[in-house]
Enzyme design. Structure first.
Site, short mmCIF file in Angstrom:
data_model
loop_
_atom_site.label_atom_id
_atom_site.label_comp_id
_atom_site.label_asym_id
_atom_site.label_seq_id
_atom_site.Cartn_x
_atom_site.Cartn_y
_atom_site.Cartn_z
N HIS A 1 -7.57 0.72 -6.23
CA HIS A 1 -7.75 -0.11 -5.04
C HIS A 1 -8.41 -1.42 -5.48
O HIS A 1 -9.57 -1.69 -5.16
CB HIS A 1 -8.62 0.65 -4.03
CG HIS A 1 -8.52 0.13 -2.63
ND1 HIS A 1 -7.76 -0.97 -2.27
CD2 HIS A 1 -9.11 0.56 -1.48
CE1 HIS A 1 -7.89 -1.18 -0.97
NE2 HIS A 1 -8.69 -0.28 -0.47
N GLN B 1 -10.13 -3.92 -2.90
CA GLN B 1 -11.41 -3.43 -2.38
C GLN B 1 -12.53 -3.67 -3.40
O GLN B 1 -13.63 -4.09 -3.04
CB GLN B 1 -11.31 -1.93 -2.09
CG GLN B 1 -12.60 -1.32 -1.59
CD GLN B 1 -12.99 -1.81 -0.20
OE1 GLN B 1 -12.20 -1.75 0.72
NE2 GLN B 1 -14.21 -2.32 -0.06
N CYS C 1 -16.26 1.71 1.01
CA CYS C 1 -15.05 0.93 1.32
C CYS C 1 -14.61 1.12 2.76
O CYS C 1 -13.91 0.28 3.29
CB CYS C 1 -13.94 1.29 0.35
SG CYS C 1 -13.36 3.00 0.47
N ASP D 1 -17.10 7.37 -1.54
CA ASP D 1 -15.84 7.28 -0.80
C ASP D 1 -15.56 8.67 -0.23
O ASP D 1 -16.21 9.66 -0.60
CB ASP D 1 -14.71 6.81 -1.74
CG ASP D 1 -13.40 6.52 -1.02
OD1 ASP D 1 -13.41 6.38 0.22
OD2 ASP D 1 -12.36 6.44 -1.71
N ARG E 1 0.88 -1.19 0.00
CA ARG E 1 0.00 0.00 0.00
C ARG E 1 0.90 1.22 0.00
O ARG E 1 1.68 1.43 0.92
CB ARG E 1 -0.90 0.00 1.24
CG ARG E 1 -1.54 1.36 1.50
CD ARG E 1 -2.60 1.33 2.55
NE ARG E 1 -3.79 0.65 2.04
CZ ARG E 1 -5.00 0.76 2.59
NH1 ARG E 1 -5.19 1.49 3.66
NH2 ARG E 1 -6.03 0.11 2.08
N ARG F 1 -13.53 -8.41 2.05
CA ARG F 1 -12.12 -8.16 1.77
C ARG F 1 -11.31 -9.42 2.06
O ARG F 1 -10.42 -9.81 1.32
CB ARG F 1 -11.59 -7.01 2.65
CG ARG F 1 -12.15 -5.65 2.35
CD ARG F 1 -11.67 -5.13 1.02
NE ARG F 1 -10.22 -5.09 0.91
CZ ARG F 1 -9.42 -4.11 1.36
NH1 ARG F 1 -9.97 -3.04 1.91
NH2 ARG F 1 -8.12 -4.15 1.20
N1 NVA Z 1 -9.87 6.82 -1.23
C1 NVA Z 1 -9.49 6.38 0.10
C2 NVA Z 1 -9.75 4.93 0.27
C3 NVA Z 1 -9.41 4.40 1.64
C4 NVA Z 1 -9.62 2.91 1.74
C5 NVA Z 1 -8.03 6.72 0.34
O1 NVA Z 1 -7.23 6.53 -0.58
O2 NVA Z 1 -7.69 7.18 1.42
N1 CP Z 2 -11.09 0.03 2.75
C1 CP Z 2 -9.80 -0.06 3.16
O1 CP Z 2 -8.88 -0.30 2.40
O2 CP Z 2 -9.64 0.10 4.51
P1 CP Z 2 -8.26 0.31 5.27
O3 CP Z 2 -7.71 1.64 4.83
O4 CP Z 2 -8.63 0.29 6.72
O5 CP Z 2 -7.32 -0.80 4.91
#
Ligand code: NVA
Ligand code: CP
Length: 303
Positions: free
Chosen positions: A129, A132, A258, A218, A102, A286
């Site tokens: 993502h 997800q 998500c 989101d 990540r 997930r």
């Molecule tokens: N769009 C959000 C998704 C978090 C799971 C982010 O990138 O922070």
């Molecule tokens: N939806 C998601 O990826 O959650 P986290 O940021 O908690 O991993």
């Protein structure tokens, strides 16, 4: 399929096969049927951003598959002190059987795959993502019993979630409509993919929600955009899943998020709680979807 870097790399058939495998693993887990597909294998999990769901579901998923997972904070790795990703990829490939990462730039994930010799899984970048969205598609199929012909509608920021939902939705035969404010559109690469397909981009949330079978949103400011939060809060006024949007959607319309969610920003607390069952099933999925990805990539389960 050697990696999961982005859904653009997968065929619709591969996505559906992953969902079928995820359903099977979920069934086996529920019925205490062990599936030690990854016995003796190790997954490295590199995190340059925060996480609750991704970290815990990958770690538990690896355990349930008979393997082990290592949490590697990017700031504590030598990456954080400037060791090139090319070298990190070649070193970690000598110890591990797979890497979940990540991070911010999609190019880092692609470079890991290019220089390493083990499967790489994208656990979120600024661009996409995919894990997800596999869980989202799995959940939608559980509730609606099909994907082709359904209408998926996304409201809000044209971010990583929007990008993956557009690609995942279109590749599995759904109609996809997206409402984003000017200046916050999905990635041009994704828009190029969507062009000529069953895709509609508008600035009007109500228009996008007409006839939707699933409404998805989101956060207005993603990880790494904290300093833009005030500007974004203004730009995204009205880009919210609320009763008015649900009234425009089809009867029985699902809601997915998500998580983490910001109540009264991108979704009202009322709608969130009314659809909490679907949203937390999505979070649970997930685990199952990622187990399918790992079983396919690290365990050689054919798709
Ligand atoms: N769009 C959000 C998704 C978090 C799971 C982010 O990138 O922070
Ligand atoms: N939806 C998601 O990826 O959650 P986290 O940021 O908690 O991993």
């Amino acid at each position: 399929m050697n990696h999961l870097l982005k859904l653009l790399d997968l065929t619709g058939e591969e996505i559906i096969s992953l969902l079928d495998l995820a359903d099977r693993l979920k069934y086996e887990q529920a019925h205490q049927i062990p599936h030690p597909i990854l016995r003796g294998k190790s997954l490295g999990m590199i995190f340059a951003k925060a996480s609750t769901r991704t970290r815990v579901s990958f770690e538990v998923g690896m355990y349930q598959l008979g393997g082990t997972a290592l949490f590697l904070s990017a700031k504590d790795l030598q990456i954080g002190r400037g060791e090139p990703i090319q070298d990190t990829a070649r070193v970690l490939s000598r110890y591990l059987d797979g890497i979940m990462i990540r991070t911010f730039a999609q190019s880092e994930v692609e470079q890991l795959a290019e220089y390493g010799s083990i499967p790489i899984i994208n656990g979120l970048t600024d661009f996409c993502h995919p894990c997800q969205v596999l869980a989202d598609l799995m959940t939608i199929r559980e509730y609606k019993k099909t994907l082709p012909g359904l209408h998926l509608c996304y409201i809000g920021d044209g971010n990583n979630m929007a990008n993956s939902l557009i690609v995942g939705g279109l590749k599995t035969g759904m109609t996809v409509s997206v409402a984003c404010p000017e200046g916050y559109h999905p990635d041009p690469q994704v828009l190029a993919f969507a062009q000529g397909k069953d895709f509609h981009l508008t600035g009007d949330p109500l228009e996008a929600a007409q006839g939707a079978d699933v409404l998805i949103t989101d956060v207005w400011a993603s990880m790494g955009q904290e300093e833009e939060a005030a500007v974004r809060r203004k730009a995204f006024q009205g880009y919210q899943i609320n009763d008015q949007l649900l009234a425009a959607a089809n009867p029985g319309c699902m809601v997915q998020h998500c998580l983490p969610a910001h109540r009264e920003e991108e979704i009202t607390a009322k709608v969130f709680e009314a659809h909490a069952g679907e949203i937390f099933d999505e979070a649970e999925n997930r685990l199952h979807a990622q187990k399918a990805v790992m079983a396919a990539l690290l365990g050689g389960i054919p798709l």
